[in-house]
Design an enzyme around this catalytic site. Sequence first.
Site, PDB file in Angstrom:
ATOM      1  N   ARG A 149      -0.386  -5.624   2.979  1.00 24.46           N
ATOM      2  CA  ARG A 149      -0.278  -6.527   4.141  1.00 24.46           C
ATOM      3  C   ARG A 149       1.075  -6.378   4.838  1.00 24.46           C
ATOM      4  NH1 ARG A 149      -3.254  -9.891  -0.006  1.00 24.46           N
ATOM      5  NH2 ARG A 149      -1.307  -9.535  -1.094  1.00 24.46           N
ATOM      6  N   ILE A 150       2.170  -6.512   4.068  1.00 23.62           N
ATOM      7  CA  ILE A 150       3.500  -6.519   4.699  1.00 23.62           C
ATOM      8  C   ILE A 150       3.910  -5.115   5.123  1.00 23.62           C
ATOM      9  CG2 ILE A 150       5.942  -7.089   4.378  1.00 23.62           C
ATOM     10  CD1 ILE A 150       4.944  -9.308   2.395  1.00 23.62           C
ATOM     11  N   ARG A 170      -1.183   3.392  -3.487  1.00 27.76           N
ATOM     12  CA  ARG A 170      -2.145   3.920  -4.468  1.00 27.76           C
ATOM     13  C   ARG A 170      -3.415   4.402  -3.777  1.00 27.76           C
ATOM     14  NH1 ARG A 170      -1.875  -1.215  -8.311  1.00 27.76           N
ATOM     15  NH2 ARG A 170      -2.439  -2.058  -6.282  1.00 27.76           N
ATOM     16  N   THR A 228      12.663  -5.720   1.108  1.00 32.40           N
ATOM     17  CA  THR A 228      12.261  -7.129   1.192  1.00 32.40           C
ATOM     18  C   THR A 228      11.126  -7.395   0.197  1.00 32.40           C
ATOM     19  OG1 THR A 228      10.679  -6.674   2.972  1.00 32.40           O
ATOM     20  CG2 THR A 228      12.889  -7.373   3.640  1.00 32.40           C
ATOM     21  N   ARG A 230      10.838  -6.753  -4.019  1.00 31.11           N
ATOM     22  CA  ARG A 230      11.439  -7.408  -5.177  1.00 31.11           C
ATOM     23  C   ARG A 230      12.649  -6.591  -5.612  1.00 31.11           C
ATOM     24  NH1 ARG A 230       9.358 -11.396  -3.947  1.00 31.11           N
ATOM     25  NH2 ARG A 230       7.815 -12.647  -5.059  1.00 31.11           N
ATOM     26  N   GLU A 259      18.323 -12.489  -9.362  1.00 27.39           N
ATOM     27  CA  GLU A 259      18.697 -13.543  -8.409  1.00 27.39           C
ATOM     28  C   GLU A 259      19.036 -14.849  -9.123  1.00 27.39           C
ATOM     29  OE1 GLU A 259      15.599 -13.875  -5.499  1.00 27.39           O
ATOM     30  OE2 GLU A 259      15.719 -11.756  -5.017  1.00 27.39           O
ATOM     31  N   HIS A 277      17.292 -13.807   0.007  1.00 27.77           N
ATOM     32  CA  HIS A 277      15.836 -13.922  -0.219  1.00 27.77           C
ATOM     33  C   HIS A 277      15.190 -14.906   0.763  1.00 27.77           C
ATOM     34  CE1 HIS A 277      12.500 -13.436  -3.466  1.00 27.77           C
ATOM     35  NE2 HIS A 277      11.999 -13.495  -2.240  1.00 27.77           N
ATOM     36  N   ILE A 278      15.224 -14.525   2.044  1.00 26.13           N
ATOM     37  CA  ILE A 278      14.669 -15.410   3.084  1.00 26.13           C
ATOM     38  C   ILE A 278      13.516 -14.748   3.834  1.00 26.13           C
ATOM     39  CG2 ILE A 278      16.718 -16.847   3.424  1.00 26.13           C
ATOM     40  CD1 ILE A 278      17.440 -15.017   5.833  1.00 26.13           C
TER      41      ILE A 278
HETATM   42  P1  NAP Z   1       0.027  -6.235  -1.017  1.00 29.16           P
HETATM   43  O1  NAP Z   1      -0.805  -6.478   0.212  1.00 29.16           O
HETATM   44  O2  NAP Z   1      -0.592  -6.390  -2.354  1.00 29.16           O
HETATM   45  O3  NAP Z   1       0.656  -4.758  -0.867  1.00 29.16           O
HETATM   46  C1  NAP Z   1       1.284  -4.106  -1.937  1.00 29.16           C
HETATM   47  C2  NAP Z   1       1.266  -2.602  -1.654  1.00 29.16           C
HETATM   48  O4  NAP Z   1       1.965  -1.958  -2.718  1.00 29.16           O
HETATM   49  C3  NAP Z   1      -0.129  -1.997  -1.609  1.00 29.16           C
HETATM   50  O5  NAP Z   1      -0.194  -1.046  -0.571  1.00 29.16           O
HETATM   51  C4  NAP Z   1      -0.245  -1.284  -2.954  1.00 29.16           C
HETATM   52  O6  NAP Z   1      -1.091  -0.139  -2.935  1.00 29.16           O
HETATM   53  C5  NAP Z   1       1.187  -0.829  -3.120  1.00 29.16           C
HETATM   54  N1  NAP Z   1       1.478  -0.486  -4.517  1.00 29.16           N
HETATM   55  C6  NAP Z   1       1.291  -1.203  -5.645  1.00 29.16           C
HETATM   56  N2  NAP Z   1       1.667  -0.506  -6.714  1.00 29.16           N
HETATM   57  C7  NAP Z   1       2.106   0.703  -6.240  1.00 29.16           C
HETATM   58  C8  NAP Z   1       2.615   1.864  -6.863  1.00 29.16           C
HETATM   59  N3  NAP Z   1       2.758   1.933  -8.182  1.00 29.16           N
HETATM   60  N4  NAP Z   1       2.951   2.906  -6.062  1.00 29.16           N
HETATM   61  C9  NAP Z   1       2.813   2.838  -4.723  1.00 29.16           C
HETATM   62  N5  NAP Z   1       2.338   1.751  -4.083  1.00 29.16           N
HETATM   63  C10 NAP Z   1       1.991   0.707  -4.838  1.00 29.16           C
HETATM   64  O7  NAP Z   1       1.291  -7.190  -1.028  1.00 29.16           O
HETATM   65  P2  NAP Z   1       2.087  -7.782   0.234  1.00 29.16           P
HETATM   66  O8  NAP Z   1       1.485  -9.072   0.637  1.00 29.16           O
HETATM   67  O9  NAP Z   1       2.258  -6.708   1.245  1.00 29.16           O
HETATM   68  O10 NAP Z   1       3.488  -8.102  -0.467  1.00 29.16           O
HETATM   69  C11 NAP Z   1       4.262  -7.066  -1.021  1.00 29.16           C
HETATM   70  C12 NAP Z   1       5.406  -7.629  -1.856  1.00 29.16           C
HETATM   71  O11 NAP Z   1       6.390  -8.164  -1.014  1.00 29.16           O
HETATM   72  C13 NAP Z   1       5.021  -8.797  -2.783  1.00 29.16           C
HETATM   73  O12 NAP Z   1       4.510  -8.326  -4.012  1.00 29.16           O
HETATM   74  C14 NAP Z   1       6.303  -9.539  -2.950  1.00 29.16           C
HETATM   75  O13 NAP Z   1       6.939  -9.137  -4.124  1.00 29.16           O
HETATM   76  C15 NAP Z   1       7.129  -9.134  -1.741  1.00 29.16           C
HETATM   77  N6  NAP Z   1       7.441 -10.238  -0.835  1.00 29.16           N
HETATM   78  C16 NAP Z   1       8.740 -10.607  -0.639  1.00 29.16           C
HETATM   79  C17 NAP Z   1       9.062 -11.622   0.259  1.00 29.16           C
HETATM   80  C18 NAP Z   1      10.465 -12.023   0.513  1.00 29.16           C
HETATM   81  O14 NAP Z   1      10.726 -13.204   0.683  1.00 29.16           O
HETATM   82  N7  NAP Z   1      11.400 -11.110   0.596  1.00 29.16           N
HETATM   83  C19 NAP Z   1       8.033 -12.282   0.947  1.00 29.16           C
HETATM   84  C20 NAP Z   1       6.741 -11.886   0.724  1.00 29.16           C
HETATM   85  C21 NAP Z   1       6.449 -10.865  -0.166  1.00 29.16           C
HETATM   86  P3  NAP Z   1      -2.687  -0.277  -2.757  1.00 29.16           P
HETATM   87  O15 NAP Z   1      -2.900  -0.910  -1.413  1.00 29.16           O
HETATM   88  O16 NAP Z   1      -3.149   1.114  -2.766  1.00 29.16           O
HETATM   89  O17 NAP Z   1      -3.152  -1.131  -3.878  1.00 29.16           O
END
Ligand code: NAP
Length: 312
Positions: A149-150, A170, A228, A230, A259, A277-278
Amino acid sequence: MSYPVLIAAELRDLLEPDQVQGLEVNWLPADKAITKGDWVAIVPLLSRWVGGTQLKYLPKVRIIANCAVGYDNVDLVAAEMRKVIVTNTPDVLTDATADLTWALILACARRLVEGIDLVRSGQWTGWHPEQLLGVELRGRTLGLFGAGRIGQAVGRRAVPFGLRIIYAARTAKPEFERDTGAVRVEWPRLLAESDILSLHAPSTPETKGSVNQDTLRQMKRGTILVNTARGDLIREEALAIALEEGHLGAAGLDVYAEEPAIHPRLRAAPRTVLLPHIGSATHDTRRKMAAIAVANVQAVLRGEPPLTPVYR
Ligand code: NAP
């Protein structure tokens, strides 16, 4: 019927009374440990570890409704063994986090922190043709590690900036590729070709430490690294050294491995933009995150399926 639940005290002002109706809420501050009780649900912040030990204190708990999209603070194996549902807050924070990622990309590329410091110091002597020259984005390559998503939202925002997009995930993302011209590559090519490398994968055993001494060396001289996702995706001391040596162009970080501590060498390193972390911190998004977390609790307590389970 009223259900005893534990909800992070820091979410109190983000919730409306009708959202917690029917719940006998015990507001649990982040600095207080979970105490034993008949709680049927817990809504923790991402800073609270919920593992086997904590679940022992929660013998009646049916749902852990994490108030974040990432759920690396929850021991999924322990939860699944106890048949406890785990939910997160996807989608509602995608735009806010993608926007903040872009704030970091632009701040790094155009040396905003150095510019602000110069003006504030009173030492600015006026316009100069070679002052604080940065990186032009058009024609450069944005690499996305993780294109969910992000990651995709960050990529879609890159099109009007004229960036070429490559990504590692993946699974392939045909619609994203069609809309943005993004190309899926393997991790070594992502490292070697990105002018800006932005991390959007979750913290898992496979992704932790992905950016380390070895992979930093594989990046081009001058690469801008943005995180942004982890903090533990990056080995912070290795990153600090790459910045000190001038190998990396800049680092824009919102998240850290331990953190709120930040490795002292990274905190002191040159050309960093360090945020507390915002990523999801907008009024709208934080309200929506709290609302979804509690709506998951309400659904499960009504005997309905959770809205946003992290596993089925
Ligand atoms: P998401 O939709 O689940 O996207 C995660 C992506 O990572 C997917 O494309 C997934 O691949 C890929 N992935 C997982 N394992 C992998 C690996 N071993 N090698 C390569 N790619 C891999 O999650 P999201 O909603 O975008 O959020 C992503 C992350 O952002 C969260 O998990 C969270 O930790 C972080 N986050 C941080 C903040 C902040 O405040 N800074 C806010 C929101 C989120 P597939 O699509 O192929 O499964």
